[in-house]
Write an enzyme that holds these catalytic residues in place. Structure first.
Site, short mmCIF file in Angstrom:
data_model
loop_
_atom_site.label_atom_id
_atom_site.label_comp_id
_atom_site.label_asym_id
_atom_site.label_seq_id
_atom_site.Cartn_x
_atom_site.Cartn_y
_atom_site.Cartn_z
CB CYS A 2 -9.29 -4.34 9.77
SG CYS A 2 -10.32 -5.46 10.40
NE ARG A 27 -6.71 -2.85 4.11
CZ ARG A 27 -5.41 -3.11 4.14
NH1 ARG A 27 -4.73 -2.78 3.11
NH2 ARG A 27 -5.09 -3.81 5.05
CD1 TRP A 75 -14.48 -8.08 5.89
CD2 TRP A 75 -13.01 -9.47 7.09
NE1 TRP A 75 -14.64 -9.21 5.47
CE2 TRP A 75 -13.89 -10.02 6.40
CE3 TRP A 75 -12.63 -10.21 8.35
CZ2 TRP A 75 -13.70 -11.48 6.14
CZ3 TRP A 75 -12.20 -11.61 8.03
CH2 TRP A 75 -13.09 -12.30 7.07
CG ASN A 101 -5.83 -3.09 10.64
OD1 ASN A 101 -6.99 -2.46 10.92
ND2 ASN A 101 -5.54 -2.73 9.30
N GLY A 102 -5.93 -7.08 12.88
CA GLY A 102 -5.28 -8.10 13.05
C GLY A 102 -6.10 -8.67 14.31
CD GLU A 488 -9.59 -16.93 -10.81
OE1 GLU A 488 -9.39 -17.41 -9.71
OE2 GLU A 488 -9.75 -15.57 -10.67
CE LYS A 492 -12.27 -13.26 -9.61
NZ LYS A 492 -11.01 -14.02 -9.48
CD GLU A 495 -13.57 -13.94 -5.51
OE1 GLU A 495 -13.31 -13.71 -6.58
OE2 GLU A 495 -13.04 -13.46 -4.45
CG HIS A 511 -14.86 -40.21 -11.64
ND1 HIS A 511 -15.02 -41.71 -11.59
CD2 HIS A 511 -14.24 -39.91 -12.58
CE1 HIS A 511 -14.05 -41.90 -12.58
NE2 HIS A 511 -13.65 -41.00 -13.02
CE LYS A 610 -7.66 -6.58 -4.88
NZ LYS A 610 -8.21 -7.81 -5.61
C1 AGP Z 1 -9.66 -13.27 -5.55
O1 AGP Z 1 -10.57 -12.91 -6.40
C2 AGP Z 1 -10.10 -13.18 -4.16
N1 AGP Z 1 -10.58 -12.12 -3.58
C3 AGP Z 1 -9.18 -13.94 -3.25
O2 AGP Z 1 -9.35 -15.41 -3.54
C4 AGP Z 1 -7.71 -13.88 -3.29
O3 AGP Z 1 -7.04 -14.13 -4.37
C5 AGP Z 1 -7.06 -14.41 -1.99
O4 AGP Z 1 -7.49 -13.69 -0.79
C6 AGP Z 1 -5.33 -14.23 -1.92
O5 AGP Z 1 -4.95 -12.94 -1.97
P1 AGP Z 1 -3.36 -12.53 -2.21
O6 AGP Z 1 -3.42 -12.93 -3.79
O7 AGP Z 1 -3.53 -11.15 -2.16
O8 AGP Z 1 -2.62 -13.25 -1.38
#
Ligand code: AGP
Length: 615
Positions: A2, A27, A75, A101-102, A488, A492, A495, A511, A610
């Protein structure tokens, strides 16, 4: 997640609010809304499901002409994304509008009390409960709005950043925060509020980061008042300068922010390294380490906490710290750590890694670690965010604003800083030889050029992406330093392309995951010429002999994979500990082009945020 924007000043609020919402789009959100106290004294609200552009369409015929307003990108947490649940929310009498927010954890109890007293609700949100609660307190006690807000906020449990306006009061904006960020921008006769500094850039560079449990009363032509919600003492006003520019928030000729951020990495790593490798590469200088020499010299254990991509960086950090500092190192998901009653002592250093600096779970892990007496060090990108302000010390990665939701340049910045940190601490403890420091520091200094070289693979990766876009599942395999790189790479792809991908330590494949391998399931193998290369080769053969297709990332000049893998991408050879940084670039590009082939919105993938400010 949010986002809040608000404005009180001499300009038309609506225009500033909409441009602010656009800047907060990165975000992640699923609906948006705006409320303006109009010049005729009415309070107008307009909301829309989906993008800010939908809100603009919905607002086209609506009277939103005033100089005070609040706006929000939501959000969804309580209730589905729709017009009704979108913010701002109004009190039943229509006098108050609130953005939030929250999450309010005790909202159900408060809602029941309000229902018992005849209050009716239109939405499913905890935010409507809060605004109705404020109105209820004001009506019951006959107090001022400010008193009602403080009373309500002292009774709610959970996290909040709020912005509140009132009909017939075009001169007052009330904001407050607890565990959710809020920034106040001070212009000339105008005040801006926002969840982060991006909506404020270009209007003013003077900002105040509201601290936890603070409430601010913003009144036209009057001095700003900030009070502590717990004991009502006046807080000191700490005005800071933001150094962001509008250019940094734009795409700079690229189709997407993500592509811009991938291609920016030579520059961002140069910025990240600036001034940190000194004396002809023989010494690493990190002020966070130098100012806390005793802590790092005496510490007995390091615990890294983070979420998502930052957690993958932490896994690489573990290897680096083990290799160069000769210390026991653990890595925890912040969300698990905070509820695990972790064993911590004042001899422990906890390193919290976060791009945004606002991740709720990481913040909570920091608070817990500090309560238990550990020294907490932050590795963060966003200057002035909550995490750097709540840690004992730390290092910024300085890669500039990352707008694409999928982290790219922040990941390579985090790993670069962790490499510097491991070398700096190792130097201090005498656990790394000067020759090793020099060799790795030279490799770090050349990283911008090395990455420029890797980026030349982009057209080839684009071609390969056409071959792989059909796949519904992917396996990413790596070993040692590159097991986290595999995780990672898989994240990617998941996501932004919504293709299922699993990262696995290459040797663990036999395994279990080996059962999945067939012609339909490609494997991406991260296999630079490092100490485990020969072992990885045999893992690749296991995939091939089961009919799986293999794309291998290998070091330039090493041709032994050519006859085994279906496709190879050559990256420059670097010190083993730097291979995750270099190998992650082709993985970012592969995920990017596959997602583009599938027509996905790579900058704002569905369901993702974000800044993850809820737990
Ligand atoms: C990364 O591509 C993601 N969008 C997500 O995993 C992100 O790294 C995670 O939410 C942690 O965020 P931060 O680094 O802002 O704490």
């Amino acid at each position: 997640m949010c986002g809040i924007v608000g404005y009180l000043g001499h300009r038309q609020a609506y225009n500033i609010l909409i441009s602010g919402l656009h800047r907060l789009e990165y975000r992640g959100y699923d609906s948006a809304g705006v409320a303006v106290v109009n010049d005729d004294g009415s309070l107008e609200v307009c909301k829309a499901k989906g993008k800010v552009s939908n809100l603009e369409q919905a607002a086209a015929g609506v009277n939103l002409t005033g100089h005070l307003g609040i706006a929000h990108t939501r959000w969804a947490t309580h209730g589905e994304p729709n017009n009704i649940n979108a913010h701002p929310h109004l009190s039943q009498d229509g006098t108050l509008a609130l953005v939030h927010n929250g999450t309010i954890e005790n909202y159900a109890v408060i809602k029941q009390m309000l229902l018992d007293n005849g209050v009716e609700f239109t939405s499913e949100t905890d935010t409507e409960v809060l605004v109705q609660f404020i109105a209820y307190i004001r009506n019951e006690n006959g107090c001022t709005l400010f008193e009602a807000v403080t009373s309500a906020l002292r009774q709610v449990e959970g996290a909040f950043a709020i912005g509140l306006i009132e009909v017939n009061n075009p001169d007052t904006l009330i904001v407050a925060r607890k565990a959710s960020p809020l920034v106040i921008g001070l212009g000339d006769g105008e005040t801006f509020i926002a969840s982060d500094a991006t909506p404020i850039v270009g209007y003013t560079d003077k900002v105040i980061y509201l601290k936890d449990n603070e409430i601010a009363l913003i009144k036209r032509d009057e001095e700003l008042q900030i009070l502590d919600l717990t004991d009502f003492h006046k807080s000191d006003i700490d005005i800071q300068e933001i150094k962001l520019s509008l250019a940094q928030l734009e795409k700079g000729g690229y189709d997407t922010f993500m592509l811009k951020e991938i291609f920016e990495q030579p520059t961002t790593l140069r910025d990240c390294l600036r001034g940190r490798i000194v004396e002809e590469s023989s010494r690493i200088k990190l002020s966070g380490v130098e100012l806390n020499r005793d802590v790092f010299a005496k510490c007995k254990r390091i615990v890294l906490v983070a979420c998502g991509t930052s957690w993958h960086a932490a896994l690489i950090g573990k290897r680096l710290l083990q290799d160069f500092c000769n210390l026991p190192v653990e890595v925890e998901y912040a969300s698990e750590f905070r509820y695990s009653n972790p064993y911590l002592t004042p001899d422990d250093v906890v390193i919290a890694i976060s791009q945004s600096g606002e991740t709720a779970d990481t913040l909570a892990a920091i608070q817990l670690a500090r309560q238990k007496g550990a020294f907490v060090y932050g590795v963060c990108n966003v200057v002035g965010a909550s995490i750097p302000r709540n840690t004992d010390s730390g290092t910024y990665i300085h890669v500039g604003p990352e707008i694409g939701v999928a982290s790219t340049k922040a990941f390579t910045g985090q790993v670069t800083v962790l490499t510097l940190l491991a070398l700096a601490v190792g130097q201090l403890r005498g656990t790394v030889s000067p020759d090793t420091v020099k060799e790795i520091a030279d490799g770090l200094s050349s990283l911008p050029e090395t990455i420029e070289e890797v980026l030349k693979l982009s057209p080839r990766i684009k071609e390969l992406s056409n071959i792989f876009t059909y796949a519904r599942n992917f396996l990413y395999l790596g070993r040692g330093y590159n097991y986290p790189t595999a995780l990672e790479g898989a994240l990617k792809l998941k996501e932004i392309s919504y293709i299922h991908a699993e990262g696995y330590p290459a040797a663990e494949m036999k395994h279990g995951p080996i059962a999945l391998i067939d012609q339909e399931m490609p494997s991406v193998i991260i296999a630079p010429s490092d100490s485990l290369y020969d072992k990885v080769i045999s893992n690749v053969q296991q995939v091939k002999s089961r009919g799986g297709h293999v794309l291998a990332i290998v070091s330039k000049g090493n041709t032994s994979m050519d006859n085994i893998a279906d496709y190879c991408l050559d990256i420059p050879e670097v010190h083993e500990c730097l291979t995750p940084i270099v190998a992650s670039i082709p993985l970012q590009l592969l995920a990017y082009y596959i997602a583009i082939n599938k027509g996905k919105n790579v900058d704002m993938p569905r369901n993702l945020a974000k800044s993850v400010t809820v737990e």
